[in-house]
Design a protein around this motif. Structure first.
Motif, short mmCIF file in Angstrom:
data_model
loop_
_atom_site.label_atom_id
_atom_site.label_comp_id
_atom_site.label_asym_id
_atom_site.label_seq_id
_atom_site.Cartn_x
_atom_site.Cartn_y
_atom_site.Cartn_z
N MET A 1 0.85 -1.18 0.00
CA MET A 1 0.00 0.00 0.00
C MET A 1 0.88 1.24 0.00
SD MET A 1 -1.35 -0.05 3.95
CE MET A 1 -2.44 1.33 3.64
N VAL A 2 0.27 2.38 -0.21
CA VAL A 2 0.98 3.65 -0.22
C VAL A 2 0.38 4.54 0.85
CG1 VAL A 2 1.54 5.71 -1.57
CG2 VAL A 2 1.52 3.46 -2.67
N VAL A 3 1.24 5.10 1.71
CA VAL A 3 0.78 5.96 2.79
C VAL A 3 1.56 7.27 2.75
CG1 VAL A 3 0.18 3.98 4.24
CG2 VAL A 3 2.43 5.02 4.44
N SER A 4 1.02 8.26 3.42
CA SER A 4 1.66 9.57 3.45
C SER A 4 2.72 9.60 4.54
CB SER A 4 0.61 10.65 3.69
OG SER A 4 1.21 11.93 3.67
N MET A 5 3.86 10.26 4.26
CA MET A 5 4.95 10.36 5.22
C MET A 5 5.45 11.80 5.27
SD MET A 5 8.73 8.53 5.23
CE MET A 5 9.32 9.54 3.85
N ASN A 6 5.67 12.29 6.48
CA ASN A 6 6.27 13.61 6.66
C ASN A 6 7.76 13.49 6.35
OD1 ASN A 6 7.37 16.04 7.58
ND2 ASN A 6 5.77 16.26 9.13
N LEU A 7 8.23 14.24 5.38
CA LEU A 7 9.61 14.13 4.93
C LEU A 7 10.62 14.60 5.97
CD1 LEU A 7 9.18 15.27 1.22
CD2 LEU A 7 9.36 12.94 2.11
N HIS A 8 10.16 15.32 6.98
CA HIS A 8 11.06 15.72 8.06
C HIS A 8 11.54 14.51 8.87
CE1 HIS A 8 11.27 20.06 7.75
NE2 HIS A 8 9.97 20.10 7.51
N GLU B 1 4.79 16.60 2.95
CA GLU B 1 4.48 15.18 2.99
C GLU B 1 4.48 14.60 1.57
OE1 GLU B 1 0.98 14.26 5.15
OE2 GLU B 1 1.90 14.77 7.08
N ALA B 2 4.82 13.31 1.49
CA ALA B 2 4.84 12.63 0.19
C ALA B 2 4.41 11.18 0.40
CB ALA B 2 6.24 12.68 -0.42
N PRO B 3 3.81 10.55 -0.61
CA PRO B 3 3.40 9.15 -0.49
C PRO B 3 4.60 8.22 -0.58
CG PRO B 3 2.90 9.97 -2.67
CD PRO B 3 3.40 11.15 -1.89
N VAL B 4 4.60 7.19 0.26
CA VAL B 4 5.69 6.22 0.29
C VAL B 4 5.10 4.82 0.36
CG1 VAL B 4 5.90 6.36 2.81
CG2 VAL B 4 7.84 5.55 1.44
N GLN B 5 5.72 3.87 -0.30
CA GLN B 5 5.24 2.50 -0.30
C GLN B 5 5.48 1.84 1.06
OE1 GLN B 5 7.58 1.12 -3.71
NE2 GLN B 5 5.68 0.60 -4.76
N ARG B 6 4.58 0.92 1.41
CA ARG B 6 4.74 0.09 2.62
C ARG B 6 4.41 -1.35 2.22
NH1 ARG B 6 4.43 3.75 7.20
NH2 ARG B 6 4.47 2.01 8.65
#
Length: 388
Positions: A339-346, A362-367
């Motif tokens: 799935m793809v979830v949002s992640m705070n790039l900080h 924030e950017a979407p990242v795979q999990r």
């Protein structure tokens, strides 16, 4: 090898400052030997002169081939060989370029200044050739074994020769604003693995980078801006020394799962078409029960059992090398929930350039999840956070 003799070191720059040489020698010990160069981490041949006032000695780097010929002639003369048979040239005054310091840097910034008939100085450590409309890398550059920085920006280069990987000291490679469409896996498996610290591939035509790209583990700075990248290497988190990453104005829909393992100081992903993730959207590739090959693959990776093409088929090696990691820490190969979830790039960088004009960081990242239990546990956490 040591020789006791009277030595006079003549400084050619003294007349420039209105000074003169002493005009007489000093009793010294002249040595020839190896010394570790801290810059290149290689042993080079040096001449060392030790005097009463300077017993630690002063070192002078020597060209190995010239020194070899010089010593061979001296050895023949010492044996009493007939002077007519010795391979000696007639003594003549040297040319100005013979006594100049070896050239370390060279910048060529126009096509009219590009050398067509003469070679590049072999002593070069930094070479810039820009705005010369080069369509390929000049093979003469690849013979510069001391080269540490190669800047070929603002040309028309379409493909890189694999022999760039033979430049054993290359730490910086700048290819900004060219016509590159690929970056070969062979370069990622060359000596650049041990030397390359800065790579600038911005303003090219790259659609993807090979999975082997993550073997360039000495990288500190990576620039990928203004390309056509649709994905990042899946195991980019292996670049543990990477501190600066810019990949703005590409076509990235999301970031790979390994992105969460990075520890950056500067990050720029502005201008990518990141989609808004939905925590309920997922890809199911689990089978019940798990296939025997999947179970065996997970065991090999989780137990860190050595593998290689001498033990198992090459295609299985590649699958194991591209394995994913579940949030629980276990590895998955072909059976997983994605799935793809949002992640705070900080979370991965101190300094973050805004992702879009709305001020988001924030950017979407795979999990990936190895089982329904891990997937359900993650959804529960998402729901609890949503309630809060």
């Amino acid at each position: 090898m040591k020789l006791q003799c009277d030595v006079e070191v003549i400084h050619r720059m003294l007349p420039t400052y209105g000074l003169k040489n002493r005009g007489r020698g000093t009793r010294a010990v002249l040595s020839i030997g190896k010394h570790l160069d801290k810059t290149t981490r290689r042993n080079n041949i040096y001449l060392m002169i030790c005097t009463q006032k300077d017993r630690a000695g002063s070192k002078y780097k020597a060209d190995a081939n010239s020194l070899k010929n010089f010593l061979s002639a001296a050895r023949l003369a010492h044996r009493g060989s007939d002077s007519d048979t010795l391979p000696l040239s007639t003594l003549t005054p040297v040319r100005a370029r013979d006594v100049e310091r070896p050239k370390k840097k060279l910048a060529i910034l126009s096509k009219k200044d590009y050398p067509l008939t003469s070679n590049f100085p072999y002593s070069l450590e930094q070479l810039q050739v820009s705005y010369c409309k080069l369509s390929r890398v000049d093979m003469r550059m690849l013979s510069l074994k001391s080269l540490r920085c190669l800047d070929l920006s603002n040309n028309h280069i379409k493909k890189l020769p694999e022999t760039i990987g033979d430049l054993g000291c290359l730490a910086e490679l700048v290819l900004h604003n060219n016509h590159l469409e690929t970056f070969s896996a062979a370069l990622c498996l060359s000596s650049l693995q041990r030397t390359l610290k800065l790579l600038d591939l911005s303003r090219n035509r790259l659609h993807a980078l090979p999975d082997q790209f993550c073997q360039l583990r000495e990288l500190i700075s990576l620039k990928l801006d203004n390309n056509l990248l649709e994905r990042m290497p899946s195991r980019i988190g292996q670049l543990s020394k990477l501190r600066s990453l810019s990949a703005s104005h590409n076509k990235l829909p999301f970031l790979p799962a390994g992105f969460r393992q990075l520890s950056l100081e500067n990050l720029d992903l502005f201008g990518n078409p990141f989609a808004q993730p939905n925590s309920l959207d997922h890809t199911m590739r689990l089978t019940f029960p798990l296939a025997l090959q999947e179970m065996a693959s997970r065991a090999v990776l989780d137990l860190r059992i050595p593998f290689g093409p001498h033990l198992i088929p090459a295609h299985l090696c590649k699958e194991l090398e591209l394995a994913k990691t579940c949030d629980c820490g276990r590895t998955v190969v072909d059976a997983f929930i994605q799935m793809v979830v949002s992640m705070n790039l900080h979370l991965v960088s101190h300094m973050v350039v805004l992702v879009d004009d709305m001020g988001s960081t924030e950017a979407p990242v795979q999990r990936y999840f190895c089982s329904l239990a891990c997937y359900s546990q993650f959804l529960d956490i998402c729901l609890r956070r949503g309630v809060r």
